[in-house]
Design a protein around this motif. Structure first.
Motif, mmCIF file in Angstrom:
data_model
loop_
_atom_site.group_PDB
_atom_site.id
_atom_site.type_symbol
_atom_site.label_atom_id
_atom_site.label_comp_id
_atom_site.label_asym_id
_atom_site.label_seq_id
_atom_site.Cartn_x
_atom_site.Cartn_y
_atom_site.Cartn_z
ATOM 1 N N UNK A 20 -0.976 2.108 -13.629
ATOM 2 C CA UNK A 20 -1.989 3.155 -13.500
ATOM 3 C C UNK A 20 -1.760 3.937 -12.227
ATOM 4 N N UNK A 21 -2.520 5.007 -12.101
ATOM 5 C CA UNK A 21 -2.492 5.739 -10.845
ATOM 6 C C UNK A 21 -3.345 4.978 -9.835
ATOM 7 N N UNK A 22 -3.564 5.549 -8.694
ATOM 8 C CA UNK A 22 -4.304 4.868 -7.639
ATOM 9 C C UNK A 22 -5.784 5.215 -7.662
ATOM 10 N N UNK A 23 -6.291 5.563 -8.833
ATOM 11 C CA UNK A 23 -7.707 5.884 -8.960
ATOM 12 C C UNK A 23 -8.566 4.643 -8.809
ATOM 13 N N UNK A 24 -9.868 4.833 -8.695
ATOM 14 C CA UNK A 24 -10.760 3.714 -8.425
ATOM 15 C C UNK A 24 -10.867 2.696 -9.559
ATOM 16 N N UNK A 25 -10.478 3.073 -10.778
ATOM 17 C CA UNK A 25 -10.648 2.168 -11.913
ATOM 18 C C UNK A 25 -9.874 0.868 -11.743
ATOM 19 N N UNK A 26 -8.617 0.948 -11.319
ATOM 20 C CA UNK A 26 -7.784 -0.251 -11.230
ATOM 21 C C UNK A 26 -7.516 -0.699 -9.798
ATOM 22 N N UNK A 27 -8.031 0.019 -8.825
ATOM 23 C CA UNK A 27 -7.853 -0.433 -7.449
ATOM 24 C C UNK A 27 -9.087 -1.177 -6.950
ATOM 25 N N UNK A 28 -10.164 -1.175 -7.728
ATOM 26 C CA UNK A 28 -11.383 -1.876 -7.325
ATOM 27 C C UNK A 28 -11.095 -3.370 -7.188
ATOM 28 N N UNK A 29 -11.629 -3.971 -6.151
ATOM 29 C CA UNK A 29 -11.366 -5.393 -5.870
ATOM 30 C C UNK A 29 -11.792 -6.286 -7.024
ATOM 31 N N UNK A 30 -12.928 -5.986 -7.628
ATOM 32 C CA UNK A 30 -13.424 -6.821 -8.737
ATOM 33 C C UNK A 30 -12.472 -6.768 -9.931
ATOM 34 N N UNK A 31 -11.972 -5.580 -10.242
ATOM 35 C CA UNK A 31 -11.050 -5.429 -11.371
ATOM 36 C C UNK A 31 -9.741 -6.147 -11.078
ATOM 37 N N UNK A 32 -9.200 -5.958 -9.871
ATOM 38 C CA UNK A 32 -7.938 -6.605 -9.526
ATOM 39 C C UNK A 32 -8.072 -8.121 -9.516
ATOM 40 N N UNK A 42 -0.647 -5.679 -11.736
ATOM 41 C CA UNK A 42 -0.906 -4.240 -11.668
ATOM 42 C C UNK A 42 0.292 -3.550 -11.044
ATOM 43 N N UNK A 43 0.663 -2.432 -11.613
ATOM 44 C CA UNK A 43 1.724 -1.584 -11.079
ATOM 45 C C UNK A 43 1.112 -0.206 -10.869
ATOM 46 N N UNK A 44 1.185 0.292 -9.662
ATOM 47 C CA UNK A 44 0.596 1.591 -9.361
ATOM 48 C C UNK A 44 1.696 2.620 -9.137
ATOM 49 N N UNK A 45 1.476 3.819 -9.650
ATOM 50 C CA UNK A 45 2.425 4.887 -9.372
ATOM 51 C C UNK A 45 2.191 5.352 -7.939
ATOM 52 N N UNK A 46 3.181 5.967 -7.362
ATOM 53 C CA UNK A 46 3.066 6.467 -5.999
ATOM 54 C C UNK A 46 2.014 7.564 -5.940
ATOM 55 N N UNK A 47 1.190 7.575 -4.906
ATOM 56 C CA UNK A 47 0.205 8.659 -4.772
ATOM 57 C C UNK A 47 0.890 10.021 -4.786
ATOM 58 N N UNK A 48 0.320 10.948 -5.525
ATOM 59 C CA UNK A 48 0.886 12.289 -5.612
ATOM 60 C C UNK A 48 2.111 12.383 -6.492
ATOM 61 N N UNK A 49 2.343 11.380 -7.356
ATOM 62 C CA UNK A 49 3.520 11.371 -8.231
ATOM 63 C C UNK A 49 3.110 11.263 -9.696
ATOM 64 N N UNK A 50 2.429 12.273 -10.232
ATOM 65 C CA UNK A 50 1.970 12.167 -11.625
ATOM 66 C C UNK A 50 3.115 12.057 -12.625
ATOM 67 N N UNK A 51 4.328 12.473 -12.256
ATOM 68 C CA UNK A 51 5.450 12.380 -13.181
ATOM 69 C C UNK A 51 5.849 10.935 -13.467
ATOM 70 N N UNK A 52 5.354 9.991 -12.659
ATOM 71 C CA UNK A 52 5.641 8.585 -12.919
ATOM 72 C C UNK A 52 4.797 8.029 -14.058
ATOM 73 N N UNK A 53 3.816 8.770 -14.494
ATOM 74 C CA UNK A 53 2.972 8.353 -15.603
ATOM 75 C C UNK A 53 3.090 9.424 -16.691
ATOM 76 N N UNK A 54 4.289 9.532 -17.248
ATOM 77 C CA UNK A 54 4.607 10.604 -18.179
ATOM 78 C C UNK A 54 3.757 10.642 -19.431
ATOM 79 N N UNK A 55 3.344 9.464 -19.949
ATOM 80 C CA UNK A 55 2.541 9.453 -21.168
ATOM 81 C C UNK A 55 1.205 10.141 -20.953
#
Length: 133
Positions: A20-32, A42-55
């Motif tokens: 996922x990206x670095x949004x709050x959905x998957x970076x929240x401590x409870x979720x992680x 969890x694998x996070x794309x680099x901040x500012x790199x939307x091309x890493x999440x092509x789908x």
């Protein structure tokens, strides 16, 4: 959100990781913490790199080009109806080249493998589908 993920894991199986990206959905401590307990990395794309999440970027571009830029929504209800109609068409009818010109939703619920072939007849592309057992 955790209840929805749990339902998906029960129906589809537990994935090895979620990207996922670095949004709050998957970076929240409870979720992680919960993902760690069910052994999902969890694998996070680099901040500012939307091309890493092509789908997601591809989907967002299609949604914007095919619906949002073409419609004027006069009410929330109208927007909900038109977006749901587009979502249903996108998931259940429209062929996706990455899936062998099959729509994604039937793939999830129909275990029969469908073979789609493409041919040109009279200069026009023709798609044919057969069920392979």
């Amino acid at each position: 959100m955790l209840a929805r993920l749990a339902d998906l894991f029960v129906h589809r199986g537990t994935p090895r990781y979620i990207r996922s990206d670095n949004g709050p959905e998957f970076t929240a401590k409870r979720v992680r913490k919960w993902l760690s307990r069910v052994q999902v990395n969890t694998l996070f794309i680099e901040p500012g790199s939307p091309w890493e999440n092509g789908y997601v970027e591809s989907f967002n571009g299609r949604l914007r080009d095919e619906l949002l830029n073409r419609e004027i929504f006069y009410s929330l209800i109208e927007a909900q109806v038109l977006i749901e109609r587009w979502r249903s068409l996108y998931n259940h009818v429209r062929p996706h080249s990455a899936l062998g010109y099959r729509p994604p939703a039937p793939e999830a619920i129909d275990p029969a493998v469908r073979k789609i072939t493409s041919s040109k007849v009279g200069g026009q592309k023709k798609l044919t589908q057969e069920v392979v057992q």
